[in-house]
Enzyme design. Structure first.
Site, PDB file in Angstrom:
ATOM      1  CB  SER A 325      -1.459  -7.203 -12.900  1.00  0.00           C
ATOM      2  OG  SER A 325      -2.109  -6.015 -11.469  1.00  0.00           O
ATOM      3  CG  ASP A 362      -5.914   1.554  -9.251  1.00  0.00           C
ATOM      4  OD1 ASP A 362      -6.744   1.521 -10.548  1.00  0.00           O
ATOM      5  OD2 ASP A 362      -4.516   1.985  -9.905  1.00  0.00           O
ATOM      6  CG  HIS A 368      -5.537   4.059 -13.625  1.00  0.00           C
ATOM      7  ND1 HIS A 368      -5.569   3.257 -12.779  1.00  0.00           N
ATOM      8  CD2 HIS A 368      -4.008   3.971 -14.165  1.00  0.00           C
ATOM      9  CE1 HIS A 368      -4.424   2.824 -11.960  1.00  0.00           C
ATOM     10  NE2 HIS A 368      -3.539   2.965 -13.366  1.00  0.00           N
ATOM     11  CB  CYS A 381      -6.897   0.359 -14.216  1.00  0.00           C
ATOM     12  SG  CYS A 381      -8.625   1.082 -13.579  1.00  0.00           S
TER      13      CYS A 381
END
Lengths: 621, 363
Positions: A325, A362, A368, A381
């Site tokens: 991420s 996710d 989310h 997210c």
């Protein structure tokens, strides 16, 4: 008259002739001797003169002391200590050199084979040149030799400098190590004046700056007696010590960061956000470079080479990992620049995204909900960024990743840096001969799939973000000066290139990164430290994609299959001075393993160098 | 004719002692250089002390009664033989080298004295023969035994060089006496037949030395090393030498046995070819001058004594110098008058004194 004398007094026959024969014979003998001495002393004089000089004059090396390596504050990280060696002058030996070396090895309690080999390989062919055979002798071995020195004519004790690293394993991958020059290296001509037994830098700074550090060996012409003992010094060429190298490292920061890893494997990089100076660079597990300056047996060498932790690999610049991420900032910038999304556009995350025939999950199974750019980064997210990737497309994403400096070397002044990988449909077709699946763009957009970065690249990326798009090369050597303090080299931070990304984009990104740490729902809260605004991003790089691992408790997953934990951050968020990136291999989620380390190291730096930038402590605490 | 030419030299009678002392002085100088700064630095002083003893021996020989010298020759021979045998037996017992006997704090090497007593015994033997030379085989049995009785125990000490030298000095004596050819051939054949068994009875290191002489490249760092270093010393001396105590080969102890067997190498290194010529010239002059005393030798005994003593001196000098220059195997033979060693010095002076005495007595 004595009757006996009378009786025997008769003269001997032919005496005159015999005397003549005797005198002529003796005259010939003396003439022969004279002619022989004429030949030796007059005709062959120069030859014997040379032999006499060779007998008594020895050229002894005076190895140059290697330059000192210090950290940014002058703390010594590598210097030299005296080391005792035994060298052999073949011509001074009475017995066969190999036999004598064997006897000497046994006397010292050492295994003779390797020393016999060293002698046989090490011969320079130049007469009367000492060949170093025994290295790194301890005080006990030196004492044993000195007691029985007279038994070993032709063996001389030498003092040579040995490389010493006072901090041991610390910063080993930055400093590198030295080792004996190989025959191939001597022949390559890259090391002029080097001879067998010399030490050269073999890794990292020691290797990259070897020309500066090595110095120039000197020599002494000495007169020796028949046993090779030194009597007079006839001439000296003083060795020129190597130049001293000053690094940008802060050893305190380095030590702190290393300690934070404990027994975990991984890497960390700390950069000065304004200059690109490397303040700390860690790779775990490490090795002790002192071992390489000492007598290292083949067994120990193999042990290091086959260690499953690969201690010789410098993970910070050679280890390639999926960025996870932490890559989302790249996707975000690409999306904003490609106008694929408006900053305040809300997408919906239900915990998964249907694309093609499969569902892209996710990390939070419940989703989310409504997500805009800021929330997407703060809560990391996945569904939001899948859609960003889908909208931008792989080619544009790869282009922006490249603009931000990924997929190529950062240009740090250390050898062996890895390039990482930013994939594209072209790349896949070219390298693998396969078609790019659109779903692979989705994986890439959250830093999975083929995307690979080194910790140093990621640190450089976040430094670029911290500088709002200003590219700088990270570097380790800030200056080199000779023994007299004269500056030979100075590195000034150079701005390489400005990206054409507007400030609004940087403000959006940095604002969101600040939210990651500072907001209650941010994934990087663990990086928060009192008194300092930290911005950053967590990342979790999947090692294997196993369906049945999902949703399982972290503790239940076997160590080698656990995800790598990333955190990349900088501080202070509004006026960045320092960037830190940490990856803990198999550390699980970035938030738990890597983020606290980064928060702490950022604060330590700011507290030391910019205490004015710390927020005043809240009243009452 | 030859006689007439050399007899004229006798006018310079004091030249004998003068030349002898001059060579002794050169010897002490070279020994000083060869031993300076080493464990033998006291040796030049000791050599000077021995020189005083040697001078006394010179006058002892000079004034010795010739008749008693001839009569006592066998007794002297016997005394020295007894000592040599005793040393050989002692050497077998202790397993070590036995060359010296200790007399009142001084050590003496009886094998040096043997060189003179052997000449005396041979001279007396031939002196008493009633038949006229040249002699046949039966007259040669006793001389061969006289030589062998000395050479064998000396060889067992072990001192190969001196043993061989004792054989060698009997050659000119026998030559001047005159031996018939068949007898010469038989003796040569006998020596050739004895050589192999003699060779294999040698100590291994002695065999090494002979083999190394025959093939010097066999072992350049072993026993051949000494000769190589000696030749380097000589050759590097050049024309004028490196100067007193300036020889690198000698001062740095590259030359082995440099105050005894290799004293001439030190001389050649430090005083060069000029020094070599001067010393060789003095040695040659002394030889001719000693032969001139034949004019006063009226008996066969005195004649053979002059020949024997002169040839002992000259041949020993020539062999020693040839050894140092790498022309002969190194077997350990001192250079008379120059090498360190009291026994050799005293014996040489004693022999010279005996010869000089004939001029006084004309007997």
């Amino acid at each position: 008259m004595d009757p006996i004398a009378q009786r025997s007094g008769q003269p001997l026959p032919g005496v005159e002739r015999k005397l003549a024969v005797a005198l002529v014979t003796l005259a010939l003998v003396f003439l022969g001797l004279t002619l022989h001495f004429w030949r030796l002393q007059i005709l062959q004089h120069s030859r014997y003169q040379k032999l006499a000089d060779n007998n008594r004059i020895r050229l002894l090396d005076m190895p140059a002391t290697r330059g000192i390596i210090t950290d940014r504050n002058g703390v010594i990280l590598a210097d030299s200590t005296p080391d005792f060696s035994l060298a052999v002058v073949k011509e001074d030996m009475i017995a066969q050199p190999v036999d004598e070396i064997e006897a000497l090895a046994r006397l010292l309690g050492l295994e003779p084979e390797q020393f016999k080999e060293r002698y046989l390989e090490g011969g320079t062919g130049i007469p009367y040149r000492p060949v170093r055979v025994f290295d790194h002798l301890g005080p006990r071995e030196v004492a044993i030799f000195e007691a029985d020195q007279d038994l070993f004519p032709g063996v001389i004790l030498q003092v040579v400098p040995r490389r010493h690293y006072p901090f041991g394993e610390t910063a080993a991958h930055v400093l590198g190590y030295v080792g004996e020059i190989s025959q191939t290296q001597i022949r390559s001509g890259q090391y002029p004046g080097a001879s067998r037994g010399d030490n050269i830098g073999k890794y990292a700074i020691e290797k990259a700056y070897d020309d500066y550090l090595r110095g120039k060996d000197g020599g002494r012409q000495v007169e020796v007696d028949a046993r090779g003992r030194e009597l007079n010094v006839l001439g000296v060429t003083e060795p020129v010590p190597g130049a001293n190298v000053r690094l940008t490292l802060d050893i305190e920061l380095q030590l702190d960061l290393e300690r934070a890893f404990g027994d975990s494997r991984g890497a960390g990089v700390v950069l000065n956000a304004q200059t690109g100076e490397v303040l700390a660079m860690v790779s775990r597990p490490a090795f002790d470079p002192n071992e390489f300056s000492l007598r290292m047996g083949t067994q120990r060498w193999n042990e290091i080479l086959t260690d499953p932790g690969h201690p010789l690999q410098s993970r910070a610049l050679q280890g390639v990992y999926p960025p996870g991420s932490t890559f989302k900032v790249v996707t975000a910038i690409a999306a904003l620049m490609e106008k694929a999304v408006a900053e305040d556009e809300n997408l919906f995350c239900s915990g998964g995204y249907y694309y093609g025939r499969r569902i892209y999950r996710d990390w939070r199974p419940g989703g989310h909900g409504r997500v805009n750019m800021h929330k997407g980064i703060v809560e990391s997210c996945d569904v939001y960024f899948y859609q960003m990737g889908e909208r931008v497309g792989m080619d544009a994403l790869a282009m922006w990743a490249s603009v931000l400096g990924l997929g190529r070397k950062t240009g740090i002044d250390l050898p062996g840096e890895a390039e990482g990988l930013i994939p594209s449909p072209d790349w896949k077709n070219r390298e693998r001969g396969e078609v790019w699946f659109p779903g692979e763009t989705l994986s890439a957009s959250i830093g999975q799939g083929y995307v690979l970065v080194t910790p140093l690249q990621l640190a450089n990326l976040y430094a670029t973000i911290a500088r709002s798009g200003m590219h700088m090369d990270p570097f380790l050597v800030s200056g080199i000066s000779d023994v007299n303090g004269m500056e030979l080299y100075r590195r000034d931070p150079t701005v390489k290139r400005e990206t054409e990304i507007p400030d609004e984009v940087w403000n959006t990104v940095t604002g969101s990164l600040q939210g990651v740490v500072g907001e209650s729902r941010g994934t990087g809260r663990a990086a928060a430290v009192a008194g300092l605004k930290v911005a950053g991003k967590t990342g979790t790089a999947q090692v294997v994609r196993l369906q049945d691992m999902e949703g399982r408790d972290e503790e239940e997953i076997p160590y080698e299959l656990r995800d790598h934990a990333w955190f990349a951050g900088f501080a202070p968020a509004d006026r960045p001075r320092v960037v830190a990136v940490v990856v803990v291999e198999h550390g699980g989620h970035g938030a738990s393993a890597a983020a606290p380390i980064v928060g702490r190291i950022l604060k330590k730096y700011v507290k030391t160098y910019h205490p004015d930038l710390l927020d005043p402590p809240a009243p009452g605490t | 004719m030859t006689m007439r030419a050399i007899v004229n030299l006798r006018r310079f009678d004091l030249l004998l002692l003068g030349c002898t002392l001059a060579l002794s002085a050169v010897g002490i100088m070279v020994i000083t250089s060869a031993t300076s700064g080493g464990p033998y630095s006291g040796y030049p002083g000791r050599q000077a002390y021995w020189l005083a003893v040697a001078l006394a021996a010179y006058f002892l020989g000079y004034y010795a009664d010739r008749r008693y010298l001839e009569r006592g020759a066998y007794i002297l021979y016997g005394v020295v033989l007894t000592v040599l045998l005793a040393l050989a037996v002692a050497g077998k017992v202790t397993g070590g080298v036995q060359r010296w006997i200790h007399v009142g704090g001084l050590t003496f090497q009886p094998s040096e004295l043997a060189k003179v007593t052997l000449v005396l015994a041979l001279a007396r033997y031939f002196n008493r023969r009633k038949s006229q030379p040249p002699f046949g085989l039966e007259e040669m049995v006793t001389p061969v035994l006289l030589v062998a009785a000395y050479a064998l125990p000396v060889a067992m000490q072990p001192d190969l060089g001196t043993a061989m030298f004792l054989v060698i000095i009997s050659v000119p004596v026998i030559f001047f006496v005159g031996v018939r050819w068949p007898a010469v051939l038989v003796m040569l054949f006998g020596a050739a037949a004895a050589a192999p068994s003699l060779f294999f009875s040698l100590k291994p290191y002695q065999r090494e030395r002979i083999l190394n002489f025959l093939r010097p490249d066999r072992d350049p760092l072993g026993t051949g090393y000494h000769v190589v270093q000696s030749k380097i010393a000589i050759g590097s001396g050049g024309l004028f030498g490196k100067g007193f105590q300036q020889g690198t080969q000698s001062q740095l102890r590259f030359i082995p046995e440099q105050h005894t067997d290799f004293v001439f190498s030190v001389l050649a290194e430090e005083f060069g070819f000029v020094g070599v010529l001067i010393v060789l010239g003095l040695l040659a002059f002394l030889t001719v001058y000693l032969f001139s005393y034949l004019e006063f030798a009226k008996t066969r005994f005195s004649f053979l004594l002059v020949v024997g003593v002169t040839c002992t001196f000259t041949l020993q000098a020539a062999i020693n110098i040839a050894m140092a220059a790498g022309l002969l195997p190194v077997v350990g033979l001192p250079l008379p008058l120059l090498s360190y060693g009291g026994s050799s010095l005293v014996t040489t002076y004693l022999g010279f004194g005996i010869i000089a005495g004939y001029r006084r007595r004309r007997t």
